[in-house]
Design an enzyme around this catalytic site. Structure first.
Site, PDB file in Angstrom:
ATOM      1  N   ASP A 121     -44.757  -6.182  -0.534  1.00 34.56           N
ATOM      2  CA  ASP A 121     -44.438  -5.753  -1.893  1.00 34.56           C
ATOM      3  C   ASP A 121     -45.170  -4.425  -2.162  1.00 34.56           C
ATOM      4  O   ASP A 121     -44.687  -3.367  -1.788  1.00 34.56           O
ATOM      5  CB  ASP A 121     -44.878  -6.896  -2.822  1.00 34.56           C
ATOM      6  CG  ASP A 121     -44.474  -6.697  -4.269  1.00 34.56           C
ATOM      7  OD1 ASP A 121     -43.300  -6.451  -4.533  1.00 34.56           O
ATOM      8  OD2 ASP A 121     -45.357  -6.808  -5.147  1.00 34.56           O
ATOM      9  N   PHE A 170     -37.940 -10.322  -8.210  1.00 32.93           N
ATOM     10  CA  PHE A 170     -38.686 -11.500  -7.762  1.00 32.93           C
ATOM     11  C   PHE A 170     -37.759 -12.481  -7.050  1.00 32.93           C
ATOM     12  O   PHE A 170     -36.694 -12.827  -7.544  1.00 32.93           O
ATOM     13  CB  PHE A 170     -39.353 -12.201  -8.961  1.00 32.93           C
ATOM     14  CG  PHE A 170     -40.264 -13.309  -8.529  1.00 32.93           C
ATOM     15  CD1 PHE A 170     -41.508 -13.022  -7.979  1.00 32.93           C
ATOM     16  CD2 PHE A 170     -39.870 -14.642  -8.638  1.00 32.93           C
ATOM     17  CE1 PHE A 170     -42.344 -14.047  -7.548  1.00 32.93           C
ATOM     18  CE2 PHE A 170     -40.705 -15.668  -8.209  1.00 32.93           C
ATOM     19  CZ  PHE A 170     -41.940 -15.368  -7.669  1.00 32.93           C
TER      20      PHE A 170
HETATM   21  P1  5GP Z   1     -48.416  -7.209  -1.619  1.00 38.25           P
HETATM   22  O1  5GP Z   1     -49.848  -7.295  -1.234  1.00 38.25           O
HETATM   23  O2  5GP Z   1     -47.557  -6.480  -0.619  1.00 38.25           O
HETATM   24  O3  5GP Z   1     -48.249  -6.642  -3.016  1.00 38.25           O
HETATM   25  O4  5GP Z   1     -47.895  -8.659  -1.799  1.00 38.25           O
HETATM   26  C1  5GP Z   1     -47.670  -9.485  -0.783  1.00 38.25           C
HETATM   27  C2  5GP Z   1     -47.576 -10.912  -1.262  1.00 38.25           C
HETATM   28  O5  5GP Z   1     -47.130 -11.011  -2.626  1.00 38.25           O
HETATM   29  C3  5GP Z   1     -46.565 -11.656  -0.449  1.00 38.25           C
HETATM   30  O6  5GP Z   1     -47.116 -12.159   0.726  1.00 38.25           O
HETATM   31  C4  5GP Z   1     -46.109 -12.721  -1.402  1.00 38.25           C
HETATM   32  O7  5GP Z   1     -46.967 -13.809  -1.312  1.00 38.25           O
HETATM   33  C5  5GP Z   1     -46.238 -12.093  -2.773  1.00 38.25           C
HETATM   34  N1  5GP Z   1     -44.926 -11.597  -3.267  1.00 38.25           N
HETATM   35  C6  5GP Z   1     -44.548 -10.325  -3.393  1.00 38.25           C
HETATM   36  N2  5GP Z   1     -43.291 -10.227  -3.872  1.00 38.25           N
HETATM   37  C7  5GP Z   1     -42.853 -11.502  -4.043  1.00 38.25           C
HETATM   38  C8  5GP Z   1     -41.604 -12.077  -4.512  1.00 38.25           C
HETATM   39  O8  5GP Z   1     -40.619 -11.411  -4.878  1.00 38.25           O
HETATM   40  N3  5GP Z   1     -41.555 -13.437  -4.537  1.00 38.25           N
HETATM   41  C9  5GP Z   1     -42.585 -14.226  -4.163  1.00 38.25           C
HETATM   42  N4  5GP Z   1     -42.396 -15.543  -4.232  1.00 38.25           N
HETATM   43  N5  5GP Z   1     -43.759 -13.720  -3.713  1.00 38.25           N
HETATM   44  C10 5GP Z   1     -43.892 -12.377  -3.653  1.00 38.25           C
END
Ligand code: 5GP
Ligand code: MG
Length: 193
Positions: A121, A170
């Site tokens: 993300d 999401f």
């Molecule tokens: P980042 O560190 O890249 O911002 O986030 C990574 C983590 O955020 C992912 O491993 C996941 O657990 C959570 N995450 C990010 N986007 C989503 C989404 O659209 N849905 C869900 N369920 N989790 C997400």
């Protein structure tokens, strides 16, 4: 209610392909068939890149447990798998900063590692994991993610293996949760309301 009426309602529900989890409604976004077909393609690449290298796949819990398993069983030849968990700061200013990596084996020196995530993300988690794992002096580290939200990415980071690039919405299903629920859905769903 007659059996026929029940059948019609069920058929209708399947065609609608929406699911309600707690207060939110989601609709089908990537089907189980598409997910599995893409995993088979990624596995072809990985099998080619890691032939005779005995790679270690490191799945990031909880979200990536299904992706890791499905990818791993497509691998040919010697390969190993383990899992880690990332604990985030739970303080007031949760900026997505990462606190700790749990379960990382210390004997990865000289090994070929493939980190496996469900979704990238902002990229905070991915970048932190790459830095942490590199300190163990592996022979190589690459990053595989089933999903990538390019619009949300805040780092100059590009995963080596990407299943699907998706919009900044999401999603749930296939390991990804909404408040702990929805991980058992075989398709991936996107939030509609
Ligand atoms: P980042 O560190 O890249 O911002 O986030 C990574 C983590 O955020 C992912 O491993 C996941 O657990 C959570 N995450 C990010 N986007 C989503 C989404 O659209 N849905 C869900 N369920 N989790 C997400
Ligand atoms: Mg994850």
């Amino acid at each position: 209610m007659t059996m026929n009426a029940l059948k019609i309602i069920r058929t209708f529900a399947l065609r609608m392909s929406t699911v309600k989890i707690k207060d939110k409604e989601f609709s089908t976004f990537i089907s189980a068939e598409k997910i599995q077909a893409r995993i088979a393609e990624l596995a072809l690449e990985l099998n080619n890149d890691y032939q005779d290298k005995n790679p270690v796949f490191i799945g990031v819990l909880n979200g990536a447990f299904l992706f890791t398993a499905d990818l791993f069983r497509c691998m040919k030849g010697d390969c190993e798998v383990s899992f880690i968990r990332v604990a985030s700061y739970t303080g007031t200013q949760s900026s997505g900063a990462v606190k700790e990596v749990m379960g990382l084996s210390s004997d990865l020196k000289g090994r070929h590692l493939v980190l496996i995530e469900d979704i990238v993300d902002t990229g905070h988690t991915a970048v932190y994991l790459m830095e942490t794992v590199k300190k163990l002096e592996p022979a190589s580290v690459r990053f595989a993610t089933l999903l990538l939200k390019p619009e949300a990415l805040q780092h100059d980071f590009r995963p080596d293996y990407i299943g699907f690039e998706i919009p900044n919405d999401f999603i749930v299903g296939y390991g990804l949760d909404y408040d702990g629920l929805g991980r058992n859905l075989n398709d991936i769903y996107t939030l509609i309301a």
